[in-house]
Design a protein around this motif. Structure first.
Motif, PDB file in Angstrom:
ATOM      1  N   GLU A   1       0.714  -1.355  -0.173  1.00  0.00           N
ATOM      2  CA  GLU A   1       0.015  -0.120  -0.076  1.00  0.00           C
ATOM      3  C   GLU A   1       0.803   1.041  -0.035  1.00  0.00           C
ATOM      4  O   GLU A   1       0.572   2.243  -0.637  1.00  0.00           O
ATOM      5  N   GLN A   2       1.930   1.213   0.804  1.00  0.00           N
ATOM      6  CA  GLN A   2       2.988   2.441   0.662  1.00  0.00           C
ATOM      7  C   GLN A   2       3.334   2.557  -0.693  1.00  0.00           C
ATOM      8  O   GLN A   2       3.658   3.738  -1.128  1.00  0.00           O
ATOM      9  N   GLN A   3       3.799   1.477  -1.168  1.00  0.00           N
ATOM     10  CA  GLN A   3       4.398   1.774  -2.755  1.00  0.00           C
ATOM     11  C   GLN A   3       3.393   2.272  -3.720  1.00  0.00           C
ATOM     12  O   GLN A   3       3.994   2.913  -4.743  1.00  0.00           O
ATOM     13  N   THR A   4       2.365   2.214  -3.458  1.00  0.00           N
ATOM     14  CA  THR A   4       1.327   2.662  -4.678  1.00  0.00           C
ATOM     15  C   THR A   4       0.598   3.957  -3.895  1.00  0.00           C
ATOM     16  O   THR A   4      -0.194   4.547  -4.478  1.00  0.00           O
ATOM     17  N   SER A   5       1.139   4.512  -2.868  1.00  0.00           N
ATOM     18  CA  SER A   5       0.358   5.693  -2.147  1.00  0.00           C
ATOM     19  C   SER A   5       0.892   6.887  -2.866  1.00  0.00           C
ATOM     20  O   SER A   5       1.914   7.068  -3.097  1.00  0.00           O
ATOM     21  N   SER A   6       0.073   7.959  -2.738  1.00  0.00           N
ATOM     22  CA  SER A   6       0.325   9.097  -3.445  1.00  0.00           C
ATOM     23  C   SER A   6       0.719  10.064  -2.185  1.00  0.00           C
ATOM     24  O   SER A   6       1.194  11.458  -2.520  1.00  0.00           O
ATOM     25  N   PHE A   7       0.879   9.581  -0.967  1.00  0.00           N
ATOM     26  CA  PHE A   7       1.191  10.328   0.322  1.00  0.00           C
ATOM     27  C   PHE A   7       2.700  11.007  -0.141  1.00  0.00           C
ATOM     28  O   PHE A   7       3.465  10.184  -0.658  1.00  0.00           O
ATOM     29  N   GLU A   8       3.206  12.021   0.877  1.00  0.00           N
ATOM     30  CA  GLU A   8       4.461  12.230   0.638  1.00  0.00           C
ATOM     31  C   GLU A   8       5.397  11.273   1.047  1.00  0.00           C
ATOM     32  O   GLU A   8       5.078  10.791   2.175  1.00  0.00           O
ATOM     33  N   PRO A   9       6.517  11.336   0.687  1.00  0.00           N
ATOM     34  CA  PRO A   9       7.614  10.377   1.113  1.00  0.00           C
ATOM     35  C   PRO A   9       7.995  10.681   2.376  1.00  0.00           C
ATOM     36  O   PRO A   9       8.289  12.153   2.942  1.00  0.00           O
ATOM     37  N   THR A  10       7.897   9.906   3.639  1.00  0.00           N
ATOM     38  CA  THR A  10       8.418  10.145   4.943  1.00  0.00           C
ATOM     39  C   THR A  10       9.774  10.751   4.916  1.00  0.00           C
ATOM     40  O   THR A  10      10.016  11.860   5.875  1.00  0.00           O
ATOM     41  N   SER A  11      10.746  10.548   3.951  1.00  0.00           N
ATOM     42  CA  SER A  11      12.107  11.154   4.140  1.00  0.00           C
ATOM     43  C   SER A  11      12.015  12.666   3.712  1.00  0.00           C
ATOM     44  O   SER A  11      12.786  13.340   4.545  1.00  0.00           O
ATOM     45  N   ARG A  12      10.997  12.860   2.987  1.00  0.00           N
ATOM     46  CA  ARG A  12      10.833  14.422   2.838  1.00  0.00           C
ATOM     47  C   ARG A  12      10.440  15.212   3.992  1.00  0.00           C
ATOM     48  O   ARG A  12      10.904  16.455   4.412  1.00  0.00           O
ATOM     49  N   TRP A  13       9.465  14.718   4.614  1.00  0.00           N
ATOM     50  CA  TRP A  13       8.885  15.326   5.871  1.00  0.00           C
ATOM     51  C   TRP A  13      10.030  15.180   6.781  1.00  0.00           C
ATOM     52  O   TRP A  13      10.073  16.379   7.560  1.00  0.00           O
ATOM     53  N   ARG A  14      10.744  14.308   7.217  1.00  0.00           N
ATOM     54  CA  ARG A  14      11.846  14.234   8.075  1.00  0.00           C
ATOM     55  C   ARG A  14      13.019  15.370   7.715  1.00  0.00           C
ATOM     56  O   ARG A  14      13.321  15.815   8.815  1.00  0.00           O
ATOM     57  N   LYS A  15      13.312  15.772   6.629  1.00  0.00           N
ATOM     58  CA  LYS A  15      14.105  16.711   6.371  1.00  0.00           C
ATOM     59  C   LYS A  15      13.578  18.180   6.486  1.00  0.00           C
ATOM     60  O   LYS A  15      14.385  18.970   7.037  1.00  0.00           O
TER      61      LYS A  15
END
Length: 315
Positions: A290-304
């Protein structure tokens, strides 16, 4: 099946002891302090000392483990009101764990007054006194939670304390947490040590509102949850409801902007177990897909974006 020899006490920073689980590859508590976790991550967020003046309190201890959370709850409640009648149901998969805690005398350095109760609960799975009815249900919590619901227990406090979501995803799914919400009193509070976005998303999906609890021994906060009430209902309940809202941690500790944005990332894709019977591997793979097909923002971008924040959140 494990036995008492499989569990060796490991000291933590506050002088209390924990065990290491070979099955899950994790300790039952953080090295910062096993005893303090029970009080500060579970008893305080569920406001048990404020509620202790009631004639009766009902508790649900999910993943009873060594018994520390139940022990801390009883100590805190009866210190305020020795006459408060407490009903507790603990859910535990491995009965050897609480028995090992007793066998190793892990409550001795607590100066604990109720070890006899914990001993009987560990070895007989039930205790009945003038001020306590306690039961320990052994087995898969996804099954035993149905017995809790059917018993009519609607908890003033729920302690949600499984091993971490990557190691024990079965007890962090939307479906399981919905079962917990059904067992939570309308004025009850659920507390967990986890601030994982997937866990918080599951709590929200179960119709609960959430807030952060203060970090204990680490930089990450915990989470507290309560039933969501409509504005109209709040207005009709008057002063009684106002006092209720003041006592609920989740109303006084809303999520920060960083935490809110965390719930919009791929880390927030929850664990799912539609029939409440899938293995950990199946649940993990389902979420990964589900994560692989999600349109949500990558968590790494949020973390930065929030790298300079003082809190670090798990994904």
């Amino acid at each position: 099946m494990s036995n008492l020899k499989d569990f060796t006490p490991e000291i933590t920073a506050d002088g209390s002891f924990t065990f290491f689980s070979k099955e899950f590859g994790e300790s039952f508590h953080s090295h910062y302090g096993a005893r303090q976790e029970s009080f500060f991550k579970f008893v305080e967020p569920t406001q048990l000392t404020l509620k202790a003046n009631k004639s009766m309190l009902r508790l649900l201890d999910v993943c009873y483990g060594l018994g520390y959370n139940t022990a801390a709850a009883l100590q805190s409640i009866w210190a305020v009101n020795p006459n408060c009648y407490v009903e507790i149901i603990g859910l535990e998969q491995n009965p050897v764990v609480p028995q090992a805690a007793i066998a190793h005398h892990l409550f001795d350095n607590w100066n604990y007054e109720h070890t006899k109760i914990l001993t009987q609960l560990a070895f007989e799975q039930q205790v009945q006194t003038n001020y306590l009815r306690a039961r320990l249900l052994i087995g898969d919590a996804r099954i035993t939670i149905r017995e809790v619901y059917n018993s009519g227990l609607r908890a003033d406090a729920i302690f949600l304390d499984p091993f971490s979501p990557p190691q024990c995803p079965q007890l962090w799914t939307v479906e399981f947490i919905k079962q917990l919400a059904l067992c939570l009193d309308e004025d009850g509070l659920l507390a967990t040590y986890s601030c994982a976005a997937a866990v918080r998303t599951a709590l929200l999906a179960a119709g609960l509102q959430i807030g952060s609890t203060p970090p204990v021994g680490r930089r990450s906060p915990g989470t507290v949850a309560a039933h969501l009430r409509g504005q109209g209902e709040k207005e009709t309940r008057g002063q009684e409801d106002t006092e209720n809202r003041k006592s609920h941690s989740c109303f006084s500790a809303p999520l920060s902007q960083a935490e809110q944005e965390h719930l919009l990332t791929r880390a927030a894709i929850p664990y799912r177990d539609p029939q409440l019977k899938d293995s950990a591997d199946v649940i993990l793979k389902r979420r990964q897909q589900e994560q692989q097909t999600s349109s949500f923002e990558p968590t790494s971008r949020w973390r930065k974006r929030w790298l300079s924040e003082t809190k670090i959140f798990p994904v």
